[in-house]
Scaffold this motif. Structure first.
Motif, PDB file in Angstrom:
ATOM      1  N   HIS A 294       0.945  -1.197  -0.064  1.00 31.64           N
ATOM      2  CA  HIS A 294      -0.017   0.037   0.160  1.00 31.64           C
ATOM      3  C   HIS A 294       0.943   1.136   0.210  1.00 31.64           C
ATOM      4  O   HIS A 294       0.649   2.393  -0.500  1.00 31.64           O
ATOM      5  CB  HIS A 294      -1.104   0.000   1.216  1.00 31.64           C
ATOM      6  CG  HIS A 294      -1.856   1.109   1.174  1.00 31.64           C
ATOM      7  ND1 HIS A 294      -1.548   2.326   1.963  1.00 31.64           N
ATOM      8  CD2 HIS A 294      -3.205   1.493   0.806  1.00 31.64           C
ATOM      9  CE1 HIS A 294      -2.603   3.180   1.810  1.00 31.64           C
ATOM     10  NE2 HIS A 294      -3.347   2.611   1.374  1.00 31.64           N
ATOM     11  N   THR A 295       1.854   1.266   0.760  1.00 33.42           N
ATOM     12  CA  THR A 295       2.729   2.423   0.857  1.00 33.42           C
ATOM     13  C   THR A 295       3.538   2.408  -0.327  1.00 33.42           C
ATOM     14  O   THR A 295       3.599   3.716  -0.743  1.00 33.42           O
ATOM     15  CB  THR A 295       3.718   2.176   2.099  1.00 33.42           C
ATOM     16  OG1 THR A 295       3.035   2.344   3.474  1.00 33.42           O
ATOM     17  CG2 THR A 295       4.583   3.328   2.200  1.00 33.42           C
ATOM     18  N   ALA A 296       4.025   1.375  -0.862  1.00 36.62           N
ATOM     19  CA  ALA A 296       4.699   1.466  -2.136  1.00 36.62           C
ATOM     20  C   ALA A 296       4.014   2.245  -3.401  1.00 36.62           C
ATOM     21  O   ALA A 296       4.435   2.975  -4.111  1.00 36.62           O
ATOM     22  CB  ALA A 296       5.286  -0.045  -2.524  1.00 36.62           C
ATOM     23  N   ALA A 297       2.748   1.693  -3.362  1.00 33.71           N
ATOM     24  CA  ALA A 297       1.721   2.040  -4.517  1.00 33.71           C
ATOM     25  C   ALA A 297       1.325   3.476  -4.173  1.00 33.71           C
ATOM     26  O   ALA A 297       1.443   4.380  -5.299  1.00 33.71           O
ATOM     27  CB  ALA A 297       0.343   1.450  -4.343  1.00 33.71           C
ATOM     28  N   LEU A 298       1.388   4.158  -3.010  1.00 28.81           N
ATOM     29  CA  LEU A 298       1.039   5.463  -3.041  1.00 28.81           C
ATOM     30  C   LEU A 298       2.373   6.383  -3.230  1.00 28.81           C
ATOM     31  O   LEU A 298       2.222   7.435  -3.826  1.00 28.81           O
ATOM     32  CB  LEU A 298       0.633   5.780  -1.543  1.00 28.81           C
ATOM     33  CG  LEU A 298      -0.937   5.156  -1.131  1.00 28.81           C
ATOM     34  CD1 LEU A 298      -1.286   5.681   0.275  1.00 28.81           C
ATOM     35  CD2 LEU A 298      -1.978   5.964  -2.133  1.00 28.81           C
TER      36      LEU A 298
END
Length: 344
Positions: A294-298
């Motif tokens: 999730h963090t990587a995507a954002l």
């Protein structure tokens, strides 16, 4: 030089192995090599259990033996460990012919996801299969290290490329979806860990390009995700160009050819820091690697798209095929490799 490439993975399958072999054959022929493909075409086949779209040759040894004897190639490359690969390996050992092999897929990990087969047992079989090869070609340095840790010998790196004539920025399809658009493409199957992407609570929209055995189940389970089916060539590039971030949730790919294709269209990557993405994605430059997807995507939303295009443009199929061709010449150096055939 007359080469034979033996592969159980071929059309109508749509995957990275097939695309890699097709590009490699095309480049080798441009370089003056005569390349024959020994594929399931022309053999009696049965659908692979769990993958009806994958045909497996039935009792192919006699025909494989006849074909290889007739072609009498200068070099033989066994690309897969299926029925055709097993038959070709048997012929090579019986006739004391050197061969190279390649390891495209982390099958031990895939099998564990579907069947209660311990990793050590699967790796023992694959180690046995590849042991007689002069060289076993893998797509990344981290995959090379992984196999060496499992006792594989003579493992070398043969990278991958991207067709920049097809995968390039511009001409996106029109999507009436909330932004940003996070996309995944590839085979829709359990081993791709695609639900790790589908479960993410991300702003905007999620889109999946591809087909596979789990497609219909996931369509019903995630009605808010846009599943658009398989796309090819320039049409696929147009779909990629319409998106903002490519999310790659797989933790079992040896490379991930789709990563290069997405970057060639200017898409930053969000992925786990595992074999494949860790070798291809420049963290903070062409994408974000994080155990928290999730963090990587954002964070990937802030990556400069031009960085991705510049990196992908340096990965050519021509260079990859030159490396492949150099390893094929090892097949002729029996006197320099007295232990190459090893134990059947």
């Amino acid at each position: 030089m007359n080469l034979v490439i033996v592969t159980d993975a071929w059309e109508p399958q749509v995957n990275g192995v097939v695309r890699t072999l097709k590009h490699t054959r095309s480049q080798l022929e441009r370089m003056g090599y005569q390349v024959s493909m020994l594929t399931p075409e022309g053999f009696r086949t049965l659908p692979c259990p769990g993958y009806k779209s994958i045909p497996l040759a039935i009792f192919p040894y006699r025909k494989v033996s006849k074909t290889l004897s007739s072609l009498n190639p200068d070099a033989i490359h066994i690309a897969t460990e299926g029925p055709l690969g097993i038959a070709a390996r048997r012929w090579c050992l019986k006739n004391k012919r050197l061969f190279t092999s390649s390891y495209h897929t982390q099958f031990p990990e895939y099998l564990k996801l579907r069947l209660p087969i311990p990793l050590w047992l699967s790796y023992a079989w694959f180690r046995h299969f590849h042991r007689p090869a002069v060289r076993t070609l893998v797509p990344t340095a981290s995959q090379q290290q992984r196999l060496e840790q499992h006792g594989f010998k003579d493992v070398v790196v043969w990278g991958r490329g991207v067709d920049m004539a097809i995968f390039k920025p511009g001409n996106p399809v029109t999507l009436d979806l909330p932004r940003p658009i996070f996309v995944n493409m590839g085979r829709v199957a359990v081993e791709k860990n695609i639900e790790a992407f589908l479960e993410l609570k991300l702003p905007g929209s999620k889109l999946v390009i591809g087909d596979g055995p789990d497609l219909h189940m996931l369509q019903k389970k995630y009605p808010n995700v846009q599943f658009v089916g398989a796309k090819f060539g320039t049409e696929l590039a147009r779909w990629l160009n319409a998106c903002d971030v490519f999310v790659f949730p797989s933790q079992t790919d040896t490379f991930g050819l789709v990563l290069l294709e997405a970057m060639a269209c200017g898409l930053p990557i969000a992925a786990y820091p595992v074999t494949g993405p860790a070798d291809i994605v420049q963290h903070g430059v062409t994408g974000m690697l994080n155990h928290d997807l999730h963090t990587a995507a954002l964070q990937a939303l802030d990556i400069n798209r031009q960085n991705c295009i510049d990196y992908a443009s340096q990965q050519s199929w021509e260079n990859c095929s030159e490396v492949f061709a150099a390893y094929m010449h090892d097949n002729n150096n029996a006197s320099e490799l007295p232990n190459a055939l090893g134990t059947p």
